[in-house]
Design a protein around this motif. Structure first.
Motif, PDB file in Angstrom:
ATOM      1  N   ILE A 189     -51.366  -0.633  59.559  1.00  0.00           N
ATOM      2  CA  ILE A 189     -52.250  -0.651  58.387  1.00  0.00           C
ATOM      3  C   ILE A 189     -52.795   0.762  58.159  1.00  0.00           C
ATOM      4  CG2 ILE A 189     -54.539  -1.399  57.610  1.00  0.00           C
ATOM      5  CD1 ILE A 189     -52.683  -3.573  57.152  1.00  0.00           C
ATOM      6  N   LEU A 190     -53.305   1.361  59.241  1.00  0.00           N
ATOM      7  CA  LEU A 190     -53.886   2.697  59.108  1.00  0.00           C
ATOM      8  C   LEU A 190     -53.182   3.646  60.071  1.00  0.00           C
ATOM      9  CD1 LEU A 190     -56.458   4.175  57.758  1.00  0.00           C
ATOM     10  CD2 LEU A 190     -57.376   4.100  60.081  1.00  0.00           C
ATOM     11  N   VAL A 191     -52.804   4.804  59.553  1.00  0.00           N
ATOM     12  CA  VAL A 191     -52.232   5.846  60.418  1.00  0.00           C
ATOM     13  C   VAL A 191     -53.026   7.130  60.179  1.00  0.00           C
ATOM     14  CG1 VAL A 191     -50.190   7.208  61.007  1.00  0.00           C
ATOM     15  CG2 VAL A 191     -49.927   4.817  60.320  1.00  0.00           C
ATOM     16  N   ALA A 192     -53.577   7.694  61.265  1.00  0.00           N
ATOM     17  CA  ALA A 192     -54.306   8.976  61.193  1.00  0.00           C
ATOM     18  C   ALA A 192     -53.521   9.994  61.999  1.00  0.00           C
ATOM     19  CB  ALA A 192     -55.705   8.805  61.784  1.00  0.00           C
ATOM     20  N   GLU A 193     -53.306  11.153  61.393  1.00  0.00           N
ATOM     21  CA  GLU A 193     -52.564  12.202  62.100  1.00  0.00           C
ATOM     22  C   GLU A 193     -53.343  13.505  62.068  1.00  0.00           C
ATOM     23  OE1 GLU A 193     -48.790  12.282  60.153  1.00  0.00           O
ATOM     24  OE2 GLU A 193     -48.118  10.464  61.177  1.00  0.00           O
ATOM     25  N   VAL A 205     -53.440   1.815  63.673  1.00  0.00           N
ATOM     26  CA  VAL A 205     -53.936   0.456  63.886  1.00  0.00           C
ATOM     27  C   VAL A 205     -52.947  -0.506  63.237  1.00  0.00           C
ATOM     28  CG1 VAL A 205     -55.961  -1.029  63.764  1.00  0.00           C
ATOM     29  CG2 VAL A 205     -56.239   1.414  63.485  1.00  0.00           C
ATOM     30  N   ALA A 206     -52.509  -1.484  64.024  1.00  0.00           N
ATOM     31  CA  ALA A 206     -51.531  -2.454  63.507  1.00  0.00           C
ATOM     32  C   ALA A 206     -52.251  -3.576  62.762  1.00  0.00           C
ATOM     33  CB  ALA A 206     -50.736  -3.033  64.670  1.00  0.00           C
ATOM     34  N   ALA A 207     -51.519  -4.196  61.857  1.00  0.00           N
ATOM     35  CA  ALA A 207     -52.089  -5.308  61.081  1.00  0.00           C
ATOM     36  C   ALA A 207     -52.608  -6.394  62.026  1.00  0.00           C
ATOM     37  CB  ALA A 207     -51.019  -5.883  60.166  1.00  0.00           C
ATOM     38  N   GLY A 208     -53.819  -6.837  61.799  1.00  0.00           N
ATOM     39  CA  GLY A 208     -54.388  -7.931  62.578  1.00  0.00           C
ATOM     40  C   GLY A 208     -55.011  -7.502  63.890  1.00  0.00           C
ATOM     41  N   GLU A 209     -54.938  -6.201  64.178  1.00  0.00           N
ATOM     42  CA  GLU A 209     -55.449  -5.720  65.463  1.00  0.00           C
ATOM     43  C   GLU A 209     -56.955  -5.445  65.386  1.00  0.00           C
ATOM     44  OE1 GLU A 209     -53.731  -2.490  68.640  1.00  0.00           O
ATOM     45  OE2 GLU A 209     -53.815  -1.865  66.552  1.00  0.00           O
ATOM     46  N   VAL A 210     -57.622  -5.499  66.560  1.00  0.00           N
ATOM     47  CA  VAL A 210     -59.007  -5.021  66.661  1.00  0.00           C
ATOM     48  C   VAL A 210     -58.987  -3.802  67.583  1.00  0.00           C
ATOM     49  CG1 VAL A 210     -61.379  -5.538  67.322  1.00  0.00           C
ATOM     50  CG2 VAL A 210     -59.933  -7.359  66.376  1.00  0.00           C
TER      51      VAL A 210
END
Ligand SMILES: Nc1ncnc2c1ncn2[C@@H]1O[C@H](COP(=O)(O)OP(=O)(O)OP(=O)(O)O)[C@@H](O)[C@H]1O
Length: 242
Positions: free
Chosen positions: A6-10, A29-34
């Motif tokens: 869902i979110l990628v920070a580089e 962060v993968a979909a559905g992850e905390v």
């Protein structure tokens, strides 16, 4: 768990003058992850959230949401694209009722029409334990209820990525357990969550992974048990010398 990011920070970097407070931080962060975020006071955790929500502009690095670039988008666009957040100091519209406070993100961020927005906001108020205060001006709520309202406002915008900034502090054990149950329910509805929290037992009860910051840099990332056994994390976060 699906592995869609869902979110990628580089290489995210933020400087205030000569001080680098977020230092070349990369994670996804993968979909559905905390994902839980830990770090000592001043480590750069809230600043990292401000870079994701767009409250602050980064000095370097890239962010993408669901595969498309986020870095150049203003905060309101990031809300509309599905990023919701809470602030450490709750920031409701004080003169508006709790219910009215939810209608704003429901209509402006989630783009719900009036009837849908009313139903959605009523449900969120019930989920967050605020139904009895629906018509109370936000400025008259107790601290606990203002914290609940902060979470409710973020949920009213139907986020796909929810950023929670220290929402468990100051709660009793029973209130903390209630909050953990609520966050699990939100996660179970498919919302991806990044949670900054100093109340470790609450975070550990929900987080799939933990990322640790110190002086703005990432010093550990991984499964909660593994990260808490990391000697550097024990040293900087818990003051335990090997
Ligand atoms: N707008 C700003 N201007 C200058 N310095 C800032 C600003 N915002 C934050 N800082 C500094 O950046 C550093 C990181 O702050 P930040 O609030 O991100 O830390 P944090 O890890 O969230 O801390 P805490 O756990 O206490 O909330 C701190 O030294 C803080 O004083």
């Amino acid at each position: 768990m699906p592995d869609r990011k869902i979110l990628v920070a580089e290489g995210l970097t933020k400087r205030f003058g000569a001080v680098t407070v977020v230092d070349d931080v990369s994670f996804s962060v993968a979909a559905g992850e905390v994902l839980g975020i830990l770090g000592p006071n001043g480590a750069g955790k809230t600043t990292l959230f401000n870079l994701i929500s767009g409250d602050l502009a980064a000095n370097g690095g890239e962010l993408s949401l669901d595969g498309s670039r986020l870095s150049a988008e203003p905060p309101y666009r990031r809300c509309q694209r599905g990023i919701g957040r809470t602030y450490q100091v709750p920031q409701p519209f004080g003169a508006m009722t709790a219910f009215e406070n939810l209608l704003v993100p429901a209509m402006m961020s989630a783009h719900l029409r009036e009837t849908e927005a009313y139903d959605h906001c009523a449900q969120v108020l019930r989920d967050c334990g605020l139904w009895d205060h629906a018509n109370t001006p936000a400025g008259s709520l107790t601290l606990l209820n203002r914290k609940r309202l902060e979470l409710a406002r973020a949920l009213a915008g139907k986020p796909k990525l929810l950023l929670l900034d220290e929402i468990a502090g100051g709660l009793t054990d029973a209130e903390g357990a209630e909050l953990v149950a609520l966050i699990r329910r939100v996660r179970d509805q498919g919302v991806t969550i990044i949670w900054i929290e100093h109340v470790l037992h609450a975070l550990m009860a929900v987080a799939d992974r933990i990322l640790v910051l110190n002086f703005g840099a990432k010093i550990a990332e991984g499964a909660p048990d593994e990260v808490m056994q990391n000697p550097e994390v024990q040293r900087v976060y818990m003051g335990i010398e090997a």
